[in-house]
Scaffold this motif. Structure first.
Motif, PDB file in Angstrom:
ATOM      1  N   GLU A 143      -4.912   6.407  -1.744  1.00 34.44           N
ATOM      2  CA  GLU A 143      -5.734   5.568  -1.951  1.00 34.44           C
ATOM      3  C   GLU A 143      -6.211   4.572  -3.053  1.00 34.44           C
ATOM      4  OE1 GLU A 143     -10.835   5.132  -0.293  1.00 34.44           O
ATOM      5  OE2 GLU A 143      -9.531   6.910  -0.512  1.00 34.44           O
ATOM      6  N   GLY A 144      -5.676   3.142  -2.430  1.00 36.01           N
ATOM      7  CA  GLY A 144      -5.937   2.636  -2.531  1.00 36.01           C
ATOM      8  C   GLY A 144      -4.917   1.670  -4.260  1.00 36.01           C
ATOM      9  N   VAL A 145      -4.005   3.029  -4.033  1.00 37.07           N
ATOM     10  CA  VAL A 145      -2.504   2.618  -4.802  1.00 37.07           C
ATOM     11  C   VAL A 145      -2.166   2.122  -4.812  1.00 37.07           C
ATOM     12  CG1 VAL A 145      -0.266   3.765  -6.059  1.00 37.07           C
ATOM     13  CG2 VAL A 145      -2.718   4.313  -5.499  1.00 37.07           C
ATOM     14  N   GLN A 146      -1.333   0.577  -4.866  1.00 36.41           N
ATOM     15  CA  GLN A 146      -0.386  -0.891  -4.913  1.00 36.41           C
ATOM     16  C   GLN A 146       0.852   0.151  -5.347  1.00 36.41           C
ATOM     17  OE1 GLN A 146      -1.837  -2.644  -2.552  1.00 36.41           O
ATOM     18  NE2 GLN A 146      -2.618  -1.304  -2.533  1.00 36.41           N
ATOM     19  N   VAL A 147       2.385  -0.135  -4.426  1.00 35.99           N
ATOM     20  CA  VAL A 147       3.105  -0.154  -5.040  1.00 35.99           C
ATOM     21  C   VAL A 147       3.529  -1.948  -5.410  1.00 35.99           C
ATOM     22  CG1 VAL A 147       4.261   2.138  -3.725  1.00 35.99           C
ATOM     23  CG2 VAL A 147       4.687   0.093  -2.374  1.00 35.99           C
ATOM     24  N   SER A 190       0.803  -1.215   0.147  1.00 38.23           N
ATOM     25  CA  SER A 190       0.339   0.250  -0.062  1.00 38.23           C
ATOM     26  C   SER A 190       1.126   1.388  -0.154  1.00 38.23           C
ATOM     27  CB  SER A 190      -0.900  -0.122   0.952  1.00 38.23           C
ATOM     28  OG  SER A 190      -1.260   1.423   1.627  1.00 38.23           O
ATOM     29  N   LEU A 191       0.537   2.168  -1.108  1.00 40.95           N
ATOM     30  CA  LEU A 191       0.702   3.489  -0.883  1.00 40.95           C
ATOM     31  C   LEU A 191       0.667   4.514   0.629  1.00 40.95           C
ATOM     32  CD1 LEU A 191       2.693   5.681  -1.903  1.00 40.95           C
ATOM     33  CD2 LEU A 191       0.852   6.490  -3.742  1.00 40.95           C
ATOM     34  N   GLU A 192      -0.736   4.213   0.734  1.00 36.16           N
ATOM     35  CA  GLU A 192      -0.447   5.008   2.013  1.00 36.16           C
ATOM     36  C   GLU A 192       0.198   4.500   3.215  1.00 36.16           C
ATOM     37  OE1 GLU A 192      -4.867   3.955   2.465  1.00 36.16           O
ATOM     38  OE2 GLU A 192      -5.017   6.126   1.887  1.00 36.16           O
ATOM     39  N   ASP A 193       0.754   3.075   3.415  1.00 32.19           N
ATOM     40  CA  ASP A 193       1.506   2.118   4.475  1.00 32.19           C
ATOM     41  C   ASP A 193       3.064   2.698   4.235  1.00 32.19           C
ATOM     42  OD1 ASP A 193      -0.639   1.248   5.133  1.00 32.19           O
ATOM     43  OD2 ASP A 193      -0.186  -0.583   4.713  1.00 32.19           O
ATOM     44  N   VAL A 194       3.374   3.300   2.711  1.00 35.80           N
ATOM     45  CA  VAL A 194       4.697   3.668   2.395  1.00 35.80           C
ATOM     46  C   VAL A 194       4.906   4.519   3.001  1.00 35.80           C
ATOM     47  CG1 VAL A 194       6.321   4.164   0.335  1.00 35.80           C
ATOM     48  CG2 VAL A 194       4.981   1.329   0.435  1.00 35.80           C
TER      49      VAL A 194
END
Length: 78
Positions: free
Chosen positions: A59-63, A27-31
């Motif tokens: 929101e909702g962006v995955q890395v 999760s980009l938010e977690d990064v």
């Protein structure tokens, strides 16, 4: 692992122009939370670019492995 590049005030705060980060979450938010905790960046407004595309919402962006994240200072208009 993702590559993170820092620019302007963000590079000054992190005291580095770039780094590689092992992914604990996709999760980009977690990064972003991890970077805020590591470097205390909460007081610096930033823009993000993932693989050279500006991200308007995390929101909702995955890395994923080998992605490049740029952490940019606010842009000035003129």
């Amino acid at each position: 692992m993702i590559s993170i590049k820092y620019f302007g005030a963000v590079a000054e705060a992190t005291k580095r122009p770039s780094e590689n980060l092992e992914l604990k979450s996709s999760s980009l938010e977690d990064v972003l939370k991890e970077l805020h905790l590591k470097y205390n960046l909460k007081n610096i407004p930033v823009k993000l670019a993932l693989n050279q595309e500006i991200i308007n919402s995390t929101e909702g962006v995955q890395v994923k492995k080998n992605d490049e994240l740029a952490v940019l200072p606010p842009f000035a208009g003129g």
